[in-house]
Design a protein around this motif. Sequence first.
Motif, PDB file in Angstrom:
ATOM      1  N   GLU A 137      -3.378   5.854  -6.559  1.00 15.73           N
ATOM      2  CA  GLU A 137      -4.622   5.084  -6.430  1.00 15.73           C
ATOM      3  C   GLU A 137      -4.509   3.757  -7.178  1.00 15.73           C
ATOM      4  O   GLU A 137      -4.873   2.696  -6.647  1.00 15.73           O
ATOM      5  N   GLU A 140      -2.058   1.317  -5.442  1.00 12.32           N
ATOM      6  CA  GLU A 140      -2.609   0.711  -4.225  1.00 12.32           C
ATOM      7  C   GLU A 140      -3.634  -0.363  -4.534  1.00 12.32           C
ATOM      8  O   GLU A 140      -3.791  -1.326  -3.754  1.00 12.32           O
ATOM      9  N   TYR A 175       7.082   2.104  -4.418  1.00 12.66           N
ATOM     10  CA  TYR A 175       6.490   1.103  -5.302  1.00 12.66           C
ATOM     11  C   TYR A 175       7.369   0.784  -6.507  1.00 12.66           C
ATOM     12  O   TYR A 175       7.185  -0.249  -7.150  1.00 12.66           O
TER      13      TYR A 175
END
Length: 454
Positions: A137, A140, A175
């Motif tokens: 979360e 993002e 990521y």
Amino acid sequence: MNTHFSEFLLPDALMRGLADAGYTTPTPVQAQVIPLAMEGLDLLVSAATGSGKTAAFLLPIMQRFIEGPRHDGGTRALILVPTRELARQIHDHFMRLGRYTRLTCGVITGGASKAHQIATLRKDPEILVATPGRLLEFLETGQADLSDLEFLVLDEADRMLDMGLAGDVLAIIRYSRPERQSLLFSATLKQRGLNRIIAHLLRDPRRVDIDPIRQQHPDIAHWLFLSDGLEHKQQQLLWLLRHETYDKALIFTNTREGAVALGNFLQGQQQRVAVLHGELDQRERNRVMGLWHSGRVNTLIATDLAARGLDVPGVQRVFNFDLPRRGDDYLHRTGRTGRAGETGVAISLVGPPEWNRMESITRYLNLTFELREIPGLKANFKGPVKRKKPTKPAKTRNKCTSRALVGAKQRKKERLRDRKNIGKRRVPSSVKAQEAGHAPLTRHLREDAKSGKD
């Protein structure tokens, strides 16, 4: 094998932390993993719960960061774990080992205040311990950054797959900084879907197998009590809690409803118990664990949420009130006892519906159960009744059956032939022969045959 942590040439600050924490001799997983991790290798490690793997990956990370301080950067190491309890446990290990260092560590998990965790991320701790969902979360939304990552550790990767976190883990890997060192720890490397994560995470990994998943723990005894049903199990468990000697006990159920119901029953019998399951919010979880750690309650009832990630000293008894659904879950549950050289007992209560599952676990783990009984609470159930295999029919009987079938087919053909001749006049063969002019010849042949003439 290394015999002392001094052989790893760790910084003095870490050696002091090890001494204060009571670490003297490396466990097998620490002896093999620490030198390889210090060489900068990607590692694929199979190690059972309670083998000391937390220090095996923390020490190389901390050694690297102490010897090479960062210069204005973000998080340098990420440790992904499946549960909040395991995240807090790793943080506690870090605090004990790194108490004489200036390294920092933050925890990001679900169920906690996002505002507080965002403040933690802004401090850019060198080491971040996180569960996949909450960290994704923040990635993002841009509130977390892994572009400076030097270490990526996946602890209990098989458990993440069991919990359906594979997608989140793969997204977090994308990521993270590609030029990193990665270590994957799992109790079993045969989990379906694990190869997909390995392919994205590790580059030319070195494999280390420690304490095979199916190897029986030498310090854990396995007891088996047969039960007739739920109420019988409750009475057996109550008797054992009252008569067994232990500092702390851990009881496992398969469902949240079962844990709550069992907790209500035992509390009604004046037992000091608490209940831990996945529906509790973080504040209540912390309260329950605080009660157990402090000794205000000496028995914890939990679902498989607590099977991994709990590291509480002094657990001498683990009870399977409900038999786990898989052999691996049995190992992770019972691995809460018999730790750090101490002895422990794993006790399973098995009713008729669980018998086949118990036999499967026994075969899978190659376990030896000691069958025990409680005076006055013996079960009527004694295991499945062995049925005799049906005997095969004798071969002669098969042949007779075959002949009978052949005869039936022949009779069927004859009947069909007879049906075709229905309504037709049957003419004797002798009459037919006379009509054809062959009767005298036939008579002469029979007379010649009697007289022996050619």
